[in-house]
Design an enzyme around this catalytic site. Sequence first.
Site, mmCIF file in Angstrom:
data_model
loop_
_atom_site.group_PDB
_atom_site.id
_atom_site.type_symbol
_atom_site.label_atom_id
_atom_site.label_comp_id
_atom_site.label_asym_id
_atom_site.label_seq_id
_atom_site.Cartn_x
_atom_site.Cartn_y
_atom_site.Cartn_z
ATOM 1 N N LYS A 93 -45.841 14.860 67.386
ATOM 2 C CA LYS A 93 -46.330 16.081 68.022
ATOM 3 C C LYS A 93 -45.294 17.171 67.839
ATOM 4 C CE LYS A 93 -49.279 18.378 70.469
ATOM 5 N NZ LYS A 93 -49.094 19.443 69.461
ATOM 6 N N GLN A 114 -37.528 18.099 68.774
ATOM 7 C CA GLN A 114 -38.850 17.877 69.344
ATOM 8 C C GLN A 114 -38.994 16.450 69.873
ATOM 9 O OE1 GLN A 114 -41.186 20.693 68.889
ATOM 10 N NE2 GLN A 114 -42.149 19.720 70.640
ATOM 11 N N LYS A 117 -37.310 16.486 73.244
ATOM 12 C CA LYS A 117 -38.066 17.380 74.127
ATOM 13 C C LYS A 117 -39.344 16.709 74.611
ATOM 14 C CE LYS A 117 -38.664 21.572 72.639
ATOM 15 N NZ LYS A 117 -39.184 22.768 71.915
ATOM 16 N N LYS A 129 -42.508 18.032 63.179
ATOM 17 C CA LYS A 129 -42.511 19.481 62.975
ATOM 18 C C LYS A 129 -42.947 19.769 61.550
ATOM 19 C CE LYS A 129 -41.465 23.172 65.476
ATOM 20 N NZ LYS A 129 -41.782 23.368 66.900
ATOM 21 N N GLY A 168 -48.946 25.383 67.032
ATOM 22 C CA GLY A 168 -48.389 26.608 66.496
ATOM 23 C C GLY A 168 -46.891 26.709 66.716
ATOM 24 N N ASP A 169 -46.280 27.693 66.092
ATOM 25 C CA ASP A 169 -44.853 28.000 66.250
ATOM 26 C C ASP A 169 -44.705 29.432 65.739
ATOM 27 O OD1 ASP A 169 -42.158 26.417 66.854
ATOM 28 O OD2 ASP A 169 -41.724 27.730 65.162
ATOM 29 N N THR A 213 -45.172 27.935 77.292
ATOM 30 C CA THR A 213 -43.746 27.863 76.960
ATOM 31 C C THR A 213 -42.963 28.893 77.765
ATOM 32 O OG1 THR A 213 -44.342 27.168 74.726
ATOM 33 C CG2 THR A 213 -42.069 27.814 75.100
ATOM 34 N N ASN A 244 -44.978 35.195 71.620
ATOM 35 C CA ASN A 244 -45.696 34.509 72.682
ATOM 36 C C ASN A 244 -44.783 34.039 73.818
ATOM 37 O OD1 ASN A 244 -48.536 33.934 73.028
ATOM 38 N ND2 ASN A 244 -47.934 31.795 73.190
ATOM 39 N N SER A 381 -49.698 21.270 75.433
ATOM 40 C CA SER A 381 -50.413 20.763 74.261
ATOM 41 C C SER A 381 -50.875 19.335 74.504
ATOM 42 C CB SER A 381 -49.510 20.809 73.025
ATOM 43 O OG SER A 381 -49.468 22.109 72.480
#
Length: 449
Positions: A93, A114, A117, A129, A168-169, A213, A244, A381
Site C-alpha cells: 500500500k 511507507q 508508516k 510506492k 495518489g501522491d 493527511t 492537498n 485509504s
Amino acid sequence: MTQVDEKLEPILAEVLHRNAGEAEFHQAVREVFESLGRVVAKHPAYTDQALIERICEPERQIIFRVPWVDDSGQVQINRGFRVQFNSALGPYKGGIRFHPSVNLGIIKFLGFEQTFKNALTGLPIGGGKGGADFNPRGRSDGEVMRFCQSFMTELHRHIGEYIDVPAGDIGVGGREIGYMFGQYKRLTNRYEAGVLTGKGLVYGGSRARKEATGYGTVYFVERMLATRGADLEGKRVVVSGSGNVALYAMEKIIAYGGIVVACSDSSGYIVDENGVDLELVKMIKEVRRERISEYSRLKGTGAHYIENGSIWDVPCEVAIPSATQNELDGKDARTLVKNGVMAVSEGANMPCTPEAVQVFQAANVLFAPGKAANAGGVATSALEMQQNASRDSWSFERTEERLADIMRDIHDTCARTADEYGAPGNYVLGANIAGFVRVAEAMRALGVI
C-alpha cells in the site's frame, strides 16, 4: 550525527553498498538504523535469519517504459516505477508520484518509509510506492489521460486489491486516479473498486480521504502539544506547500484556533500576518491551478509574496513542512528555534534533513516524523478499502472520527515506545521502533520468505 550500534554497522554498510547512489534511500535507512540499537540490545533475536537485511530489501522492484502521444502528435517516453517493499502485514500500500525528480532511489526511500508508516496505523497493510518522471504541470487533460492510460497498461499486471493497492501522491490527484482506474477496469473487465484508493466519491472513494493527511498531521500536533499543557489556540503556524496536505492541514489548524501566517509553492511563499485566507488559496491552487504569487495580487493589503526565499524565516510557534523531501535544513531549523518554534510536524515524507532533526531535538522542540505524523492519509485509504470490501459508504463524520482515533493511537504508541526504550519525548525513536517491531514480528511468524 547519531551513531549506529556496532552490531548493526556491518548490516548498514552492506545495505548502502547494495543500493549505491540512492541518497534518499540511504538517508531513510540510516535514520531507522540509528534507532534500532536499543531494540537489538533488548531483543537479540531480531538479528537472526537476516531479518533486518530482509526488511531493507524490497520484495519486488518494477521499472517500465511509458510511451504516450502529446497534443502535437509527438511520441514522448517516460519511465515508470513500482517498488513493492514489504507485504508481511498485508497487501502493498502506497502512493504513486508523478514528478520529474522521480527515480528508483526516491521510490525506494518512500516505500521503505511507507512500510513502517503503515505498520504504525495498526491496519493490515504492507508498504509500497510507485511513480514516474512525468510532470503533469502544464499538460492538457488529454495528455494527462493518455499518460495515465499508458502507465496503467503496464502497472495493472502487478496490482490488485489483495496484491498491491496504489493511491495518489505528488502530481497524482483525483483526476489522475480516475484515469488510471478507468484504464484498469477496461483492461481487466472487472469493477475492482479496492485496487486504487483516493477515488472520487461517485465511484467508490471515501469521504475525508483528501483531507486525511493534512487533518491527521494536525491531530498529531494537538496531541503532542497537550503533553506540555499547550494547544493550537492563538499559535502562529507556518505550513510549507499548497497542495492537498498543506491545504487541509491549514483548514484543521484554523478550526483549532491557530493562525496560519504563511504557505508556499515551488516558486516562493506568501505571508499574511492577519491569517492566510484559505478559501482564496484553494481557489488559486485547486480551481485555477495557478502560482501562489497570485494570492498577494488578489488579496491586496496585508499580504506579500517572497520569491525564492525560505518560508522558514517567518517566525512561528508551530511549523508543518508539507512540500517535499529535505526542504528544511539545519540552517532553517536554527532560524525556527531562534524565532521560538515549539513544535514541528512533518506533513510531507522526510522534509527535514537529519541535521534539522538534530537541531530540533537538541533544542527540546517537539518533533513528529513523517512516518507517524502524516500517516492519516494511508490510514484513511485503508478505511476506503474497508468500505469497498463491504460495499459500504461511511459519512464524513464517521470517517473523520475513525481517523482521529487512529492518529491519537499512533501518537500514544510512539510516546509509549520512546518511554519504554529510555528516550522520553523522542517521537523519531518511538515511531521507528514501534513500526519496526510490528513488521519484524510478522516476518518472524511467516518464516524465511
